[in-house]
Motif scaffolding. Sequence first.
Motif, short mmCIF file in Angstrom:
data_model
loop_
_atom_site.label_atom_id
_atom_site.label_comp_id
_atom_site.label_asym_id
_atom_site.label_seq_id
_atom_site.Cartn_x
_atom_site.Cartn_y
_atom_site.Cartn_z
N GLU A 53 -12.31 2.73 8.46
CA GLU A 53 -12.76 2.47 7.09
C GLU A 53 -12.86 0.97 6.82
OE1 GLU A 53 -10.10 4.60 4.56
OE2 GLU A 53 -10.98 6.56 5.04
N LEU A 54 -11.92 0.21 7.37
CA LEU A 54 -11.95 -1.23 7.18
C LEU A 54 -13.19 -1.83 7.84
CD1 LEU A 54 -10.57 -3.77 6.14
CD2 LEU A 54 -9.22 -3.84 8.23
N VAL A 55 -13.47 -1.41 9.07
CA VAL A 55 -14.64 -1.94 9.78
C VAL A 55 -15.93 -1.53 9.08
CG1 VAL A 55 -15.94 -1.86 11.94
CG2 VAL A 55 -13.45 -1.95 12.00
N LEU A 56 -16.03 -0.27 8.69
CA LEU A 56 -17.25 0.23 8.07
C LEU A 56 -17.50 -0.40 6.70
CD1 LEU A 56 -16.90 3.99 9.04
CD2 LEU A 56 -18.44 2.32 10.06
N SER A 57 -16.45 -0.77 6.00
CA SER A 57 -16.62 -1.37 4.68
C SER A 57 -17.04 -2.83 4.73
CB SER A 57 -15.30 -1.26 3.88
OG SER A 57 -14.30 -2.09 4.46
N GLU A 58 -16.91 -3.45 5.91
CA GLU A 58 -17.22 -4.87 6.04
C GLU A 58 -18.61 -5.13 6.59
OE1 GLU A 58 -14.21 -6.47 8.54
OE2 GLU A 58 -12.72 -6.63 6.93
N GLY A 59 -19.38 -4.08 6.78
CA GLY A 59 -20.71 -4.26 7.37
C GLY A 59 -21.62 -5.08 6.48
N GLY A 60 -22.31 -6.04 7.10
CA GLY A 60 -23.26 -6.87 6.36
C GLY A 60 -24.66 -6.30 6.45
N GLN A 61 -25.57 -6.92 5.73
CA GLN A 61 -26.96 -6.49 5.74
C GLN A 61 -27.68 -7.11 6.93
OE1 GLN A 61 -28.44 -4.27 3.65
NE2 GLN A 61 -26.40 -3.93 2.76
N ASP A 62 -28.40 -6.28 7.67
CA ASP A 62 -29.16 -6.77 8.82
C ASP A 62 -30.47 -7.35 8.32
OD1 ASP A 62 -30.29 -7.25 11.25
OD2 ASP A 62 -30.70 -5.15 11.72
N ASP A 63 -30.71 -8.63 8.66
CA ASP A 63 -31.95 -9.27 8.21
C ASP A 63 -33.11 -9.04 9.17
OD1 ASP A 63 -31.24 -10.81 10.35
OD2 ASP A 63 -30.96 -12.68 9.22
N GLY A 64 -32.87 -8.23 10.18
CA GLY A 64 -33.93 -7.90 11.11
C GLY A 64 -34.05 -8.85 12.29
N MET A 77 -16.36 -6.53 17.31
CA MET A 77 -15.47 -7.65 17.03
C MET A 77 -14.79 -7.47 15.67
SD MET A 77 -14.98 -9.57 19.54
CE MET A 77 -13.86 -10.59 18.56
N ARG A 78 -15.47 -6.86 14.72
CA ARG A 78 -14.81 -6.55 13.45
C ARG A 78 -13.66 -5.57 13.70
NH1 ARG A 78 -20.03 -5.70 11.01
NH2 ARG A 78 -19.51 -3.53 10.56
N ARG A 79 -13.85 -4.67 14.64
CA ARG A 79 -12.78 -3.72 14.96
C ARG A 79 -11.59 -4.44 15.58
NH1 ARG A 79 -12.72 1.62 14.93
NH2 ARG A 79 -10.95 2.62 15.96
N PHE A 80 -11.84 -5.31 16.54
CA PHE A 80 -10.73 -6.04 17.16
C PHE A 80 -10.04 -6.95 16.14
CE2 PHE A 80 -12.98 -5.11 21.25
CZ PHE A 80 -11.93 -4.44 21.85
N ASP A 81 -10.79 -7.54 15.24
CA ASP A 81 -10.19 -8.35 14.17
C ASP A 81 -9.27 -7.50 13.30
OD1 ASP A 81 -11.37 -10.75 14.90
OD2 ASP A 81 -13.12 -10.46 13.60
N ALA A 82 -9.74 -6.28 12.96
CA ALA A 82 -8.94 -5.39 12.12
C ALA A 82 -7.68 -4.93 12.84
CB ALA A 82 -9.78 -4.19 11.70
N LEU A 83 -7.74 -4.79 14.15
CA LEU A 83 -6.59 -4.33 14.93
C LEU A 83 -5.58 -5.44 15.21
CD1 LEU A 83 -8.38 -2.10 17.61
CD2 LEU A 83 -6.73 -1.29 15.92
N THR A 84 -6.00 -6.69 15.12
CA THR A 84 -5.14 -7.80 15.55
C THR A 84 -3.77 -7.83 14.87
OG1 THR A 84 -7.00 -9.17 16.27
CG2 THR A 84 -4.98 -10.32 15.67
N PRO A 85 -3.66 -7.58 13.55
CA PRO A 85 -2.31 -7.57 12.96
C PRO A 85 -1.39 -6.50 13.55
CG PRO A 85 -4.00 -7.72 11.25
CD PRO A 85 -4.70 -7.39 12.53
N ALA A 89 1.85 -3.01 18.15
CA ALA A 89 1.91 -1.55 18.01
C ALA A 89 0.87 -0.87 18.88
CB ALA A 89 1.70 -1.17 16.54
N VAL A 90 -0.34 -1.41 18.91
CA VAL A 90 -1.40 -0.82 19.74
C VAL A 90 -0.99 -0.86 21.20
CG1 VAL A 90 -3.78 -1.10 20.52
CG2 VAL A 90 -3.23 -1.35 18.09
N ASP A 91 -0.40 -1.96 21.63
CA ASP A 91 0.06 -2.09 23.01
C ASP A 91 1.13 -1.04 23.31
OD1 ASP A 91 0.38 -3.10 25.57
OD2 ASP A 91 1.77 -4.66 24.96
N ALA A 92 2.08 -0.88 22.40
CA ALA A 92 3.15 0.10 22.60
C ALA A 92 2.61 1.53 22.64
CB ALA A 92 4.18 -0.03 21.48
N VAL A 93 1.70 1.83 21.73
CA VAL A 93 1.12 3.18 21.70
C VAL A 93 0.34 3.45 22.99
CG1 VAL A 93 -0.61 4.64 20.58
CG2 VAL A 93 1.02 3.34 19.19
N SER A 94 -0.44 2.47 23.43
CA SER A 94 -1.25 2.64 24.64
C SER A 94 -0.36 2.92 25.84
CB SER A 94 -2.09 1.38 24.89
OG SER A 94 -2.99 1.16 23.84
#
Length: 206
Positions: A53-64, A77-85, A89-94
Amino acid sequence: MVDAAMKLAGQKGWRATTMADIAAEAKLSLADIYRTFPGKSDILRGFTRQIDELVLSEGGQDDGTETLRDRVFDVMMRRFDALTPYRAAVDAVSRDLRGDPVAAAIHACALRRSLAWMLEAAGVPADGLVGAVRVKGLGVIYLAVMRVWLTDDSADLSRTMAALDARLRQAEQFSRTLRSRGRRGDQTGTDEDSTSGSDPLPGTPV
């Protein structure tokens, strides 16, 4: 609840984190946790959905002017940015999921759904047989780049960006090769195969 679970996973590991631990960290009763997340796998799905939801809400407009590869790169990269905090935990879960095939399979299903949404956010159809192949291709790229991201201590995630760009370029070249083989003998397809807007994910040779 999700943040409490991820905090504890980063501190003591996912397998060692109990539902009672999560309730205590979130200052809630076990009944409160149970009503929303009956099991730990449900918490992982909740975390994945939160990131989606965080990644999808940050989408910008494509100017073509962006290529398809650029759009996929931006979304991932928006996904990796969102996961960084939540990196610890992601490392432990993996690591812990490797020893729990059932939980790993459940998480894999949630991840495939997430990656399908990432493709849609980048303007890449993710439905049907071709979409399933694209999702699988993006999954291979995502997991490979995640290994770099887990140890990327640069302020701007430059190592992660470089790894993602390299993997997408490799996938784009592979996709062009599939198209070229599928159109062998058709001389009119030569110019189209050389364009920079080619699908960067393995899909179909047509």
